[in-house]
Design a protein around this motif. Structure first.
Motif, PDB file in Angstrom:
ATOM      1  N   LEU A 112      55.649 -72.784-107.810  1.00  0.00           N
ATOM      2  CA  LEU A 112      55.467 -73.507-106.553  1.00  0.00           C
ATOM      3  C   LEU A 112      55.996 -72.631-105.420  1.00  0.00           C
ATOM      4  CD1 LEU A 112      56.534 -76.991-107.827  1.00  0.00           C
ATOM      5  CD2 LEU A 112      54.258 -76.341-107.095  1.00  0.00           C
ATOM      6  N   SER A 113      55.270 -72.604-104.342  1.00  0.00           N
ATOM      7  CA  SER A 113      55.640 -71.674-103.281  1.00  0.00           C
ATOM      8  C   SER A 113      55.332 -72.265-101.926  1.00  0.00           C
ATOM      9  CB  SER A 113      54.850 -70.387-103.443  1.00  0.00           C
ATOM     10  OG  SER A 113      53.517 -70.619-103.045  1.00  0.00           O
ATOM     11  N   ILE A 114      55.519 -71.431-100.912  1.00  0.00           N
ATOM     12  CA  ILE A 114      55.283 -71.891 -99.542  1.00  0.00           C
ATOM     13  C   ILE A 114      53.861 -72.436 -99.344  1.00  0.00           C
ATOM     14  CG2 ILE A 114      54.734 -69.531 -98.834  1.00  0.00           C
ATOM     15  CD1 ILE A 114      55.780 -70.105 -96.131  1.00  0.00           C
ATOM     16  N   VAL A 115      52.868 -71.869-100.042  1.00  0.00           N
ATOM     17  CA  VAL A 115      51.504 -72.362 -99.787  1.00  0.00           C
ATOM     18  C   VAL A 115      51.224 -73.710-100.433  1.00  0.00           C
ATOM     19  CG1 VAL A 115      50.292 -70.204 -99.300  1.00  0.00           C
ATOM     20  CG2 VAL A 115      50.497 -70.976-101.644  1.00  0.00           C
ATOM     21  N   ASN A 116      52.001 -74.063-101.438  1.00  0.00           N
ATOM     22  CA  ASN A 116      51.673 -75.329-102.093  1.00  0.00           C
ATOM     23  C   ASN A 116      52.849 -76.308-102.158  1.00  0.00           C
ATOM     24  OD1 ASN A 116      53.141 -73.972-103.946  1.00  0.00           O
ATOM     25  ND2 ASN A 116      51.630 -74.007-105.575  1.00  0.00           N
ATOM     26  N   ALA A 117      53.819 -76.143-101.257  1.00  0.00           N
ATOM     27  CA  ALA A 117      54.923 -77.107-101.228  1.00  0.00           C
ATOM     28  C   ALA A 117      55.205 -77.549 -99.789  1.00  0.00           C
ATOM     29  CB  ALA A 117      56.180 -76.486-101.830  1.00  0.00           C
ATOM     30  N   VAL A 118      55.286 -78.843 -99.590  1.00  0.00           N
ATOM     31  CA  VAL A 118      55.619 -79.371 -98.268  1.00  0.00           C
ATOM     32  C   VAL A 118      56.862 -80.252 -98.401  1.00  0.00           C
ATOM     33  CG1 VAL A 118      54.087 -81.390 -98.492  1.00  0.00           C
ATOM     34  CG2 VAL A 118      54.719 -80.583 -96.228  1.00  0.00           C
TER      35      VAL A 118
ATOM     36  N   ALA B 174      63.039 -74.417 -90.340  1.00  0.00           N
ATOM     37  CA  ALA B 174      63.452 -73.040 -90.067  1.00  0.00           C
ATOM     38  C   ALA B 174      64.250 -72.482 -91.247  1.00  0.00           C
ATOM     39  CB  ALA B 174      64.283 -72.995 -88.790  1.00  0.00           C
ATOM     40  N   ARG B 175      65.134 -73.319 -91.807  1.00  0.00           N
ATOM     41  CA  ARG B 175      65.962 -72.825 -92.912  1.00  0.00           C
ATOM     42  C   ARG B 175      65.161 -72.614 -94.185  1.00  0.00           C
ATOM     43  NH1 ARG B 175      70.110 -77.345 -92.697  1.00  0.00           N
ATOM     44  NH2 ARG B 175      70.529 -76.849 -94.855  1.00  0.00           N
ATOM     45  N   LEU B 176      64.085 -73.380 -94.332  1.00  0.00           N
ATOM     46  CA  LEU B 176      63.325 -73.335 -95.587  1.00  0.00           C
ATOM     47  C   LEU B 176      61.972 -72.673 -95.419  1.00  0.00           C
ATOM     48  CD1 LEU B 176      64.093 -76.882 -96.950  1.00  0.00           C
ATOM     49  CD2 LEU B 176      64.901 -74.714 -97.836  1.00  0.00           C
ATOM     50  N   ARG B 177      61.826 -71.858 -94.367  1.00  0.00           N
ATOM     51  CA  ARG B 177      60.476 -71.397 -94.049  1.00  0.00           C
ATOM     52  C   ARG B 177      59.883 -70.486 -95.109  1.00  0.00           C
ATOM     53  NH1 ARG B 177      60.276 -66.824 -89.665  1.00  0.00           N
ATOM     54  NH2 ARG B 177      61.727 -65.393 -90.614  1.00  0.00           N
ATOM     55  N   ALA B 178      60.715 -69.921 -95.977  1.00  0.00           N
ATOM     56  CA  ALA B 178      60.159 -69.103 -97.042  1.00  0.00           C
ATOM     57  C   ALA B 178      59.813 -69.933 -98.282  1.00  0.00           C
ATOM     58  CB  ALA B 178      61.150 -68.012 -97.417  1.00  0.00           C
ATOM     59  N   LEU B 179      60.164 -71.213 -98.249  1.00  0.00           N
ATOM     60  CA  LEU B 179      59.941 -72.053 -99.433  1.00  0.00           C
ATOM     61  C   LEU B 179      58.953 -73.191 -99.206  1.00  0.00           C
ATOM     62  CD1 LEU B 179      63.639 -72.468-100.607  1.00  0.00           C
ATOM     63  CD2 LEU B 179      61.885 -71.167-101.774  1.00  0.00           C
ATOM     64  N   LEU B 180      58.876 -73.672 -97.974  1.00  0.00           N
ATOM     65  CA  LEU B 180      58.034 -74.847 -97.704  1.00  0.00           C
ATOM     66  C   LEU B 180      57.075 -74.555 -96.559  1.00  0.00           C
ATOM     67  CD1 LEU B 180      60.775 -77.641 -97.640  1.00  0.00           C
ATOM     68  CD2 LEU B 180      59.130 -77.230 -99.456  1.00  0.00           C
ATOM     69  N   SER B 181      55.906 -75.203 -96.622  1.00  0.00           N
ATOM     70  CA  SER B 181      54.940 -74.950 -95.554  1.00  0.00           C
ATOM     71  C   SER B 181      55.205 -75.843 -94.346  1.00  0.00           C
ATOM     72  CB  SER B 181      53.527 -75.173 -96.069  1.00  0.00           C
ATOM     73  OG  SER B 181      53.366 -76.503 -96.454  1.00  0.00           O
ATOM     74  N   GLY B 182      56.253 -76.633 -94.376  1.00  0.00           N
ATOM     75  CA  GLY B 182      56.595 -77.471 -93.232  1.00  0.00           C
ATOM     76  C   GLY B 182      57.476 -78.617 -93.690  1.00  0.00           C
ATOM     77  N   VAL B 183      58.088 -79.311 -92.741  1.00  0.00           N
ATOM     78  CA  VAL B 183      58.888 -80.497 -93.078  1.00  0.00           C
ATOM     79  C   VAL B 183      58.429 -81.635 -92.171  1.00  0.00           C
ATOM     80  CG1 VAL B 183      61.195 -81.508 -93.134  1.00  0.00           C
ATOM     81  CG2 VAL B 183      60.885 -79.139 -93.830  1.00  0.00           C
TER      82      VAL B 183
ATOM     83  N   LEU C 107      51.495 -63.521-103.321  1.00  0.00           N
ATOM     84  CA  LEU C 107      52.513 -63.097-102.353  1.00  0.00           C
ATOM     85  C   LEU C 107      53.432 -64.278-102.018  1.00  0.00           C
ATOM     86  CD1 LEU C 107      53.463 -60.742-100.537  1.00  0.00           C
ATOM     87  CD2 LEU C 107      51.952 -61.632 -98.745  1.00  0.00           C
ATOM     88  N   ALA C 108      52.843 -65.459-101.828  1.00  0.00           N
ATOM     89  CA  ALA C 108      53.633 -66.651-101.499  1.00  0.00           C
ATOM     90  C   ALA C 108      54.579 -66.998-102.648  1.00  0.00           C
ATOM     91  CB  ALA C 108      52.701 -67.822-101.211  1.00  0.00           C
ATOM     92  N   ALA C 109      54.052 -66.967-103.872  1.00  0.00           N
ATOM     93  CA  ALA C 109      54.885 -67.311-105.032  1.00  0.00           C
ATOM     94  C   ALA C 109      56.016 -66.305-105.180  1.00  0.00           C
ATOM     95  CB  ALA C 109      54.028 -67.353-106.295  1.00  0.00           C
ATOM     96  N   THR C 110      55.727 -65.023-104.921  1.00  0.00           N
ATOM     97  CA  THR C 110      56.764 -63.991-105.051  1.00  0.00           C
ATOM     98  C   THR C 110      57.845 -64.195-103.997  1.00  0.00           C
ATOM     99  OG1 THR C 110      55.069 -62.501-105.853  1.00  0.00           O
ATOM    100  CG2 THR C 110      57.154 -61.498-105.208  1.00  0.00           C
ATOM    101  N   LEU C 111      57.432 -64.452-102.746  1.00  0.00           N
ATOM    102  CA  LEU C 111      58.422 -64.688-101.693  1.00  0.00           C
ATOM    103  C   LEU C 111      59.315 -65.869-102.074  1.00  0.00           C
ATOM    104  CD1 LEU C 111      59.569 -64.212 -98.821  1.00  0.00           C
ATOM    105  CD2 LEU C 111      57.875 -65.832 -97.985  1.00  0.00           C
ATOM    106  N   SER C 112      58.678 -66.970-102.515  1.00  0.00           N
ATOM    107  CA  SER C 112      59.472 -68.158-102.842  1.00  0.00           C
ATOM    108  C   SER C 112      60.408 -67.900-104.009  1.00  0.00           C
ATOM    109  CB  SER C 112      58.554 -69.344-103.149  1.00  0.00           C
ATOM    110  OG  SER C 112      57.878 -69.706-101.974  1.00  0.00           O
ATOM    111  N   SER C 113      59.941 -67.159-105.026  1.00  0.00           N
ATOM    112  CA  SER C 113      60.824 -66.980-106.176  1.00  0.00           C
ATOM    113  C   SER C 113      61.965 -66.017-105.829  1.00  0.00           C
ATOM    114  CB  SER C 113      60.058 -66.564-107.432  1.00  0.00           C
ATOM    115  OG  SER C 113      59.556 -65.279-107.267  1.00  0.00           O
TER     116      SER C 113
END
Ligand SMILES: Nc1nc2c(ncn2[C@@H]2O[C@H](COP(=O)(O)OP(=O)(O)OP(=O)(O)O)[C@@H](O)[C@H]2O)c(=O)[nH]1
Ligand SMILES: [Mg+2]
Length: 475
Positions: free
Chosen positions: A194-200, A229-238, A400-406
């Motif tokens: 799960l990464s920034i592209v598929n987690a909100v 802002a704190r989770l911008r590498a993990l979530l696509s928004g809050v 790329l998104a999954a790698t950044l998140s992991s």
């Protein structure tokens, strides 16, 4: 909105890989794993998981996502088992015990009955099959048990998260262990795909912010921006929401009788006195000469809460009178449309890429463990096929998104400049040329780092840029 959620060209390409691989692998765990991936790809819709801490409002949001009250949400009940919601021709509930064969139980009047036939600890999952257009056409939903310790998700929830294509992560109000929740989330994400592209993220129950009496939106919007802002590498928004208010407007929520009671309350309490009359359930029940019975007042409080009640009376003051009109206005005030936008635009419309990359990640894991000599050739051929599929732009982006998140979830420091470059590349709403020679040069410099995670991230980003640049120069 996209038509069918799955079944696009990328899923088809991965499904072909599975078919070829199944023929090559001898009987054994690897072949079974390939079959499972193929079965998942043949499902028509995206799997959306709802996760988060205990009592965060997850099941309430599951009902909102389904448009029907099926999940249990009472204060006394909690979801202690992973529950899947799927489309079915008739309403039924299937219980899968840890040991033994699955069995069916009938649907209760309010959805899942409290008695599942076995103690919760002996159940591995529950599947609710319901006639429901959302489930048929858009997505399957899985409700996971709340995290009861800040240190991590339970085993069943982790399995469910790994099987999902997208995640809605529900965060409790700040001040209630948010740092621990975020740390647990980071840990849970690593390795899950799960990464920034598929987690909100969802900031839930915002009506309880502050004193619970004023307008919670300004503060909620500020807090959500801080989380984002704190989770911008993990979530696509809050997205801040009042899930309870949205749930109250579903077909089995607010009734004509409720709307009449609300009008009676609005008529009997001038706006200035309302602060005192409806500031808590006790005050509401202590209201002398109230035109609504105590049972009616209790029901309204349970359905709408203090914020919903205040908003309803204010809406009636300004001329919103009928049940449907009131429900539509309360739905807008709940903020859930913001969540639906993400689910529709990112998840459902991006389903082909999300599902294909989840399948690629699962296939990639095959062969990580011990393989027999007979399997070795099949693994090599599968890997070659996977690298062809990975070269597709949507797949590069997902990887790329999954790698950044992991990397972030594992606690590794990512240089700010590199993180900025990666986020620009991942932002699919960004217009203009992002794959510039200057960016490629910068990423090459980052690849010279001593940190392995930095090198990995920079290399993937540079390869993505180069492929983009090559394509744009050819066209
Ligand atoms: N005030 C308020 N209460 C809410 C809201 N959403 C849910 N609740 C209440 O919070 C309690 C928990 O809600 P659930 O939706 O069951 O939460 P959950 O995260 O599924 O809980 P567990 O499965 O037990 O971890 C219930 O009493 C809900 O009525 C909200 O937006 N505002
Ligand atoms: Mg729950």
């Amino acid at each position: 909105m996209g038509a069918a959620a799955g079944g696009g060209p990328l899923c088809a390409a991965v499904a072909r890989l599975c078919e070829e691989a199944e023929g090559r692998f001898p009987d054994g765990p690897a072949r079974t794993a390939v079959r499972e991936v193929a079965a998942r790809l043949s499902e028509p819709t995206l799997r959306v998981a709802v996760g988060g801490r205990l009592n965060a409002g997850k099941s309430t949001l599951v009902n909102v996502l389904l448009g029907r009250r099926l999940a249990a949400t009472d204060a006394t009940e909690c979801t202690r088992v992973v529950t899947w919601f799927r489309h079915g021709d008739r309403d039924r509930i299937e219980v899968t015990p840890r040991d033994g064969r699955p069995y069916e139980i009938p649907m209760g009047p309010g959805g899942i009955p409290a008695d599942l036939g076995l103690p919760h600890g002996q159940i591995s999952s529950v599947t609710v099959h319901a006639r429901n257009d959302v489930l048929r056409g858009r997505h399957t939903v899985v409700d996971t048990p709340g995290l009861d310790s800040p240190t991590g998700l339970d085993g069943d929830s982790l399995v469910a998260l790994r099987q999902a294509d997208a995640l809605v992560y529900v965060m409790p109000l700040p001040g209630k262990g948010d740092e621990e929740a975020l740390a647990a989330f980071r840990a849970a994400l690593s390795g899950s795909g799960l990464s920034i592209v598929n987690a909100v993220g969802v900031l839930s129950r915002i009506d309880e912010l502050g004193t619970g009496k004023g307008d919670p939106w300004p503060e909620a919007t500020r807090i959500a921006a801080g989380y984002e802002a704190r989770l911008r590498a993990l979530l696509s928004g809050v997205v801040p929401v009042v899930g309870m208010l949205a749930q109250a407007t579903l077909a089995d929520g607010l009734t004509d009788q409720d709307a009449r009671w609300l009008r009676d309350l609005a008529g009997a309490a001038p706006a200035v006195e309302r602060k005192y009359l409806i500031s808590s359930l006790d005050d509401l029940l202590a209201w002398r000469d109230c035109p609504v019975s105590p049972e009616g007042r209790r029901r309204l409080w349970r359905l709408l809460g203090g914020y919903g009640l205040r908003e309803s009376l204010a809406l009636i003051d300004t001329g919103t009178a009928g049940r449907a009109e009131l429900a539509a206005a309360l739905w807008r005030r709940s903020g859930v449309e913001g969540l639906f936008d993400v689910v529709r635009q990112r998840f459902v419309d991006g389903a082909d890429g999300l599902r294909a990359s989840a399948a690629v990640a699962a296939l990639d894991r095959i062969g990580w463990g011990a393989v027999s000599p007979a399997e070795r050739m099949a693994v090599a051929t599968l890997r070659a096929g996977l690298s062809r599929v990975r070269a597709e732009p949507a797949m590069r982006r997902a990887e790329l998104a999954a790698t950044l998140s992991s990397v972030v979830a594992a606690g590794a420091a990512v240089p700010a400049e590199l993180e900025g470059d990666v986020l620009v590349l991942l932002d699919d709403t960004g217009k203009g040329d992002v794959a510039t020679p200057a960016r490629i040069a910068r990423l090459k410099r980052a690849e010279a780092s001593f940190s392995r995670s930095t090198v990995r991230l920079a290399r993937l980003a540079r390869e993505m840029c180069e492929a983009e640049l090559y394509r744009s120069r050819r066209s």
